[in-house]
Motif scaffolding. Structure first.
Motif, PDB file in Angstrom:
ATOM      1  N   VAL A 215      59.812 108.725   3.264  1.00 20.13           N
ATOM      2  CA  VAL A 215      59.484 107.307   3.133  1.00 20.13           C
ATOM      3  C   VAL A 215      59.430 106.706   4.534  1.00 20.13           C
ATOM      4  O   VAL A 215      60.365 106.887   5.321  1.00 20.13           O
ATOM      5  N   SER A 218      59.473 101.551   7.914  1.00 19.00           N
ATOM      6  CA  SER A 218      59.225 100.157   7.552  1.00 19.00           C
ATOM      7  C   SER A 218      59.517  99.910   6.075  1.00 19.00           C
ATOM      8  O   SER A 218      60.069  98.864   5.702  1.00 19.00           O
ATOM      9  N   LYS A 219      59.155 100.877   5.232  1.00 21.60           N
ATOM     10  CA  LYS A 219      59.415 100.741   3.799  1.00 21.60           C
ATOM     11  C   LYS A 219      60.908 100.833   3.504  1.00 21.60           C
ATOM     12  O   LYS A 219      61.430 100.120   2.638  1.00 21.60           O
ATOM     13  N   ARG A 220      61.615 101.692   4.244  1.00 24.26           N
ATOM     14  CA  ARG A 220      63.064 101.811   4.057  1.00 24.26           C
ATOM     15  C   ARG A 220      63.757 100.493   4.402  1.00 24.26           C
ATOM     16  O   ARG A 220      64.680 100.063   3.698  1.00 24.26           O
ATOM     17  N   GLY A 222      62.453  97.554   4.249  1.00 24.99           N
ATOM     18  CA  GLY A 222      62.142  96.601   3.190  1.00 24.99           C
ATOM     19  C   GLY A 222      62.994  96.818   1.952  1.00 24.99           C
ATOM     20  O   GLY A 222      63.491  95.860   1.350  1.00 24.99           O
ATOM     21  N   ILE A 223      63.178  98.086   1.558  1.00 25.67           N
ATOM     22  CA  ILE A 223      64.011  98.411   0.390  1.00 25.67           C
ATOM     23  C   ILE A 223      65.457  97.997   0.639  1.00 25.67           C
ATOM     24  O   ILE A 223      66.124  97.434  -0.243  1.00 25.67           O
TER      25      ILE A 223
END
Length: 437
Positions: A215, A218-220, A222-223
């Motif tokens: 992943v 940036s997505k981590r 956000g999560i």
């Protein structure tokens, strides 16, 4: 005046006998209380005193956090917020040997700080994690052990309902006892992680690796900000409000309920069913607990009135055991009792005897209380009747036996013993955070 040893044999022996023949714990307490009232408190006049004791015991303000923390934890689970946290931690851990076992420990630590209930923690983790672990080829001890270990963390990591009850019964500052478990709880979670690392190194096939889609960072982030950070804020609000003196434990419990409900509402996960279930669960457990407290209040007074408490203190001090040896004897008694009865019953039986003894030895009561809570955590997983063993057995794969569940719990019990030894050697692990209050 009856000899104190005979008094204690009648009261404690009668209580254990009543449980042994299958009487409900509360009924057993009431039965022995009636017998004790006629023996030591003048018969019918003592009945009035018994009723008065029960009313005073459950109307104390110190017990108010119990239902509040229970509602908060139940709402956290039933609204689906717990599942969001679990999925988010799963993504953040990434590729790691035995990653599902680490996921269980991490999630269990977070859940402990938001639920306050070991039984709920274990049931939730078992239901969510065991099927996935079995599908991935994990051996049973790598699936069951971490759940039992992290499930028990709710005994000491605030807001622990058992700590609130213990502090109320023992006359210990509840706010101090709650925050005392924070640092040792995190240390215990680290011990569990080290244990998993060692087990995976010794037997890599016990937790086989599997493909995991990476992943992006940036997505981590956000999560984390969406699903983890709000929970961290709630944890800090509940524990921090007690630590800073901004709120009492009761007020922090109410604050926790409002925060969890607001977050569930934000995620559109709050519905009438979740609210109704949370309140019903809290009412059921609170009612059972308060009934036991009502019965135990007279039991404690009988031990004092008959001379059993003071006699035990005199006997123990006459043995010339050091404070540490006496503390270990108390721990051993809890370990043995934990094989046969639940934690609330153990507290109700032992605290009227242990508290005067601890005070006579000039123990720091928060330090002593934390060690006793750690022993209660151990008793959750001691065979043959450890409550978490039965919860875990109920959600384990078909064909799993209770001895297998108990065997998986053993290394995690040893980790708790290691922590108890550390707290005895370094008392500041328990007293440092409360000293900041």
């Amino acid at each position: 005046m009856m000899d104190w040893s005979i008094s204690i044999a009648i009261l404690i022996g009668g209580l254990i006998f009543s449980m042994g023949i299958g009487l409900p714990v509360a009924l057993g307490f009431f039965l022995i209380n009636v017998v004790g009232v006629f023996l030591f408190m003048g018969g019918a006049r003592g009945i009035d005193q018994m009723l008065s004791n029960g009313t005073m015991a459950v109307s104390t303000y110190a017990l108010a956090p119990v239902p509040l923390f229970l509602v908060m934890g139940s709402l956290f689970f039933h609204s689906g917020l717990a599942r969001r946290v679990l999925d988010a931690i799963d993504v953040l851990i990434g590729r790691l040997p035995a990653r599902l076992s680490y996921l269980t420990i991490t999630s269990g630590t977070v859940f402990a700080a938001l639920s306050g209930s070991s039984l709920a923690n274990t049931g939730m983790l078992g239901t969510l994690m065991v099927p996935e672990m079995m599908k991935r080829g994990y051996k049973k001890h790598m699936a069951i052990g971490p759940i039992l270990g992290s499930g028990g963390l709710a005994v000491i990591i605030p807001p622990s309902t058992l700590a609130v009850l213990f502090g109320s019964l023992a006359g210990i500052d509840i706010g101090g006892l709650l925050v005392a478990g924070l640092l040792p709880g995190l240390i215990l979670a680290i011990f569990y992680s080290i244990l998993i690392f060692i087990q995976a190194k010794i037997d890599p096939d016990a937790a086989p690796s599997y493909d995991f889609e990476p992943v992006p960072l940036s997505k981590r982030v956000g999560i984390f900000c969406r699903d983890i950070l709000p929970m961290v804020v709630i944890m800090m609000a509940v524990v921090g409000s007690i630590l800073t003196g901004f709120a009492t434990p009761t007020e922090s419990g109410a604050l926790g309920i409002v925060a969890v409900a607001a977050l569930a509402l934000l995620f559109k996960a709050l519905d009438f069913k979740a609210v109704r279930t949370a309140i019903a669960d809290a009412a059921r457990v609170t009612g059972m607990t308060f009934l036991l407290i009502t019965a135990s209040s007279t039991f404690a007074q009988l031990l004092a009135f008959s001379g059993a408490s003071s006699g035990l203190v005199r006997w123990a001090t006459a043995l010339e055991m050091g404070p540490t040896q006496t503390l270990l004897v108390m721990a051993l008694i809890l370990l043995v009792l934990g094989m046969f009865m639940d934690q609330v019953s153990m507290m109700l039986i032992t605290l009227p005897l242990f508290v005067p003894l601890a005070l006579s030895l000039d123990f720091d009561m928060i330090w002593w209380g934390l060690i006793m809570l750690l022993m209660l955590e151990v008793s959750f997983t001691t065979p043959p009747f450890g409550l978490l063993l039965f919860v875990m057995h109920g959600v384990s794969p078909p064909g799993t036996t209770l001895p297998e569940v108990a065997k998986a719990a053993l290394p995690y019990i040893l980790c708790v013993f290691l922590l108890i030894g550390l707290v005895i050697l370094v008392p500041s692990l328990a007293t440092f955070i409360p000293s900041l209050m």
